[in-house]
Enzyme design. Structure first.
Site, PDB file in Angstrom:
ATOM      1  N   GLU A 148      46.057 -58.462  78.847  1.00  0.00           N
ATOM      2  CA  GLU A 148      45.704 -57.479  77.816  1.00  0.00           C
ATOM      3  C   GLU A 148      45.055 -56.232  78.406  1.00  0.00           C
ATOM      4  O   GLU A 148      44.406 -55.466  77.705  1.00  0.00           O
ATOM      5  CB  GLU A 148      44.790 -58.129  76.781  1.00  0.00           C
ATOM      6  N   CYS A 182      37.750 -49.061  73.166  1.00  0.00           N
ATOM      7  CA  CYS A 182      39.151 -49.458  72.976  1.00  0.00           C
ATOM      8  C   CYS A 182      40.091 -48.271  73.124  1.00  0.00           C
ATOM      9  O   CYS A 182      41.239 -48.431  73.543  1.00  0.00           O
ATOM     10  CB  CYS A 182      39.347 -50.079  71.591  1.00  0.00           C
ATOM     11  N   HIS A 211      38.498 -59.634  73.007  1.00  0.00           N
ATOM     12  CA  HIS A 211      38.546 -59.041  74.343  1.00  0.00           C
ATOM     13  C   HIS A 211      37.128 -58.967  74.903  1.00  0.00           C
ATOM     14  O   HIS A 211      36.159 -58.868  74.141  1.00  0.00           O
ATOM     15  CB  HIS A 211      39.125 -57.616  74.313  1.00  0.00           C
TER      16      HIS A 211
END
Length: 442
Positions: free
Chosen positions: A174, A366, A248
């Site tokens: 990711e 992000c 995450h």
């Protein structure tokens, strides 16, 4: 040779919507089926980029991916004209349609893992696009991201581009949302912290939500980036935190320079991690651990406290750029009121409004991919990928003219939305001189 950290922010795309596609991302699930405001979302993102430029930082931009992804829908069995494909998908598989419309590439922290030349044996910057196989809508991003990175960082004398890791669960990757770098200076070799949620042969794994990053993926990334001895550290995320919505690592920890700001329950073996980092980096390392008694994991997820950007300004000041939601969660607000007075090394806290992105599960950290570049490497970046005041104003005008201020899931079946998105991205390609990149995908 000087070096700097450049934030390449993802520009929110014109199809930004709240489909709730990301299982394990609580904000995404909570706002599912609500109306979004793509125009506001994009302008909020551009305002953040503008603010970083005001602070004296170099700011880059990664443009939206072409959406809807009609090629993907055709691969899944929908056929006929574009309008027919959209109508059939809306009728038979609305979740697939939403996935092919998703603007999730805006969260550039998931675009790739990047290793600076100071850490690499061959003295070049290495890029590995994330395969993002944990979610269908995000897995669609890998191919375009790979081409975008090659276009943005084109010179093979300075940049190495690897393909995404094999698209299977064993190598689920990711990107930089599970990776950070600590170092005494940007020019010197540092420590890259690779965080995984699962690893073979251990009983430590989340029970409710999936672990999206594997140890084997991280080991492969370190090998292919040819990291020097001592530059790669592998740490497991706390499975209990994943089950509380920490999908995450950048939802529970953020690092920059010689500072690591993290929650007490972020890592599976925090004491071993601290000892290893202190041995590698010395006494100047600042481990800023936030106790559960001050801020719970639940409040950290609600506020995205750790999805802040930890910035080192040209003056040397260390600043935390946090989402405004941190002011809405009382324990977090109280903690931040005392943070700069407790000798942590963080000099100032500033908040920024990114509520459109936050409602879909992505905060300040992000939205950006961090790339450390020395002077020669920065000069080799595609010029149009770096923001200037003029380029920023052009992009604001472009958003104002092309984006809707309200978008619902019912709108995804409307062929007019697809046409609007294509028209907008064709103009953006001309603005950023990316016609050859977009042409095969539009």
């Amino acid at each position: 040779m000087g070096a700097r950290e450049v934030n390449f922010d993802g520009l929110v795309g014109p199809t930004h919507n709240y489909a709730g596609l990301s299982y394990g991302n609580r904000a995404s699930s909570q706002h599912r089926h609500q109306a979004s405001n793509p125009k506001e979302a994009a302008l909020q993102g551009l305002l953040k980029m503008s603010r970083l430029m005001e602070l004296g930082l170099t700011q880059g931009i990664l443009p939206p991916h072409p959406r809807p992804d009609l090629k993907a829908l055709r691969q899944l069995g929908f056929c006929g004209s574009d309008q027919r494909v959209l109508e059939e998908a809306a009728s038979d598989a609305p979740e697939l349609l939403a996935g092919c419309y998703s603007a999730s590439a805006m969260w550039a922290a998931n675009a790739a893992t990047v290793s600076p030349s100071a850490d690499s044996a061959d003295g070049r910057v290495h890029f590995s696009p994330a395969n993002l196989i944990s979610n269908f809508h995000r897995s669609l991003e890998a191919a375009f991201t790979a081409e975008l990175l090659k276009t943005t960082f084109p010179d093979p004398d300075y940049f190495v581009h690897h393909p995404p890791l094999p698209a299977c669960a064993r190598f689920a990757d990711e990107g930089a949302a599970n990776h950070t770098r600590l170092a005494t200076s940007l020019e010197s070799p540092g420590v890259q912290l690779f965080v995984h949620g699962s690893q073979p042969g251990t009983m430590r794994k989340p029970q409710h939500y999936p672990a999206r990053q594997t140890l084997e993926a991280n080991l492969a990334l370190a090998r292919r980036h040819r990291l020097k001895k001592g530059c790669a550290f592998f740490v497991q995320q706390n499975p209990q935190a994943i089950d509380q919505g920490v999908f995450h690592n950048d939802v529970i920890a953020v690092g920059n320079g010689m500072s690591l700001f993290y929650h007490e329950q972020a890592f599976a073996e925090p004491e071993a991690m601290k000892s290893n980092l202190e041995d590698a980096l010395g006494t100047g390392l600042r481990m800023i651990e936030v106790p559960q008694s001050r801020v719970s994991v639940e409040d950290a997820v609600r506020s995205y406290l750790f999805n802040s950007q930890l910035l080192t300004l040209p003056s040397g000041e260390c600043r935390l750029l946090a989402p405004t939601e941190c002011l809405d969660v009382e324990p977090v607000r109280r903690y931040l009121d005392t943070l700069t007075a407790t000798g942590t090394g963080i000099d100032r806290v500033e908040t920024i409004n990114l509520r459109q992105s936050m409602a879909n599960g992505g905060g300040p950290a992000c939205l950006r991919l961090r790339v450390i570049l020395n002077d020669r490497e920065l000069a080799a970046v595609k010029p149009e990928s770096l923001l200037t005041k003029t380029r920023l104003a052009t992009l604001v005008d472009w958003v104002e003219r092309h984006y809707r201020d309200r978008l619902t899931l019912m709108d995804l079946a409307d062929p007019q939305l697809a046409r609007e998105s294509k028209t907008a991205l064709e103009e953006l390609a001309r603005i950023l001189k990316l016609e050859s990149l977009y042409a095969p995908f539009l």
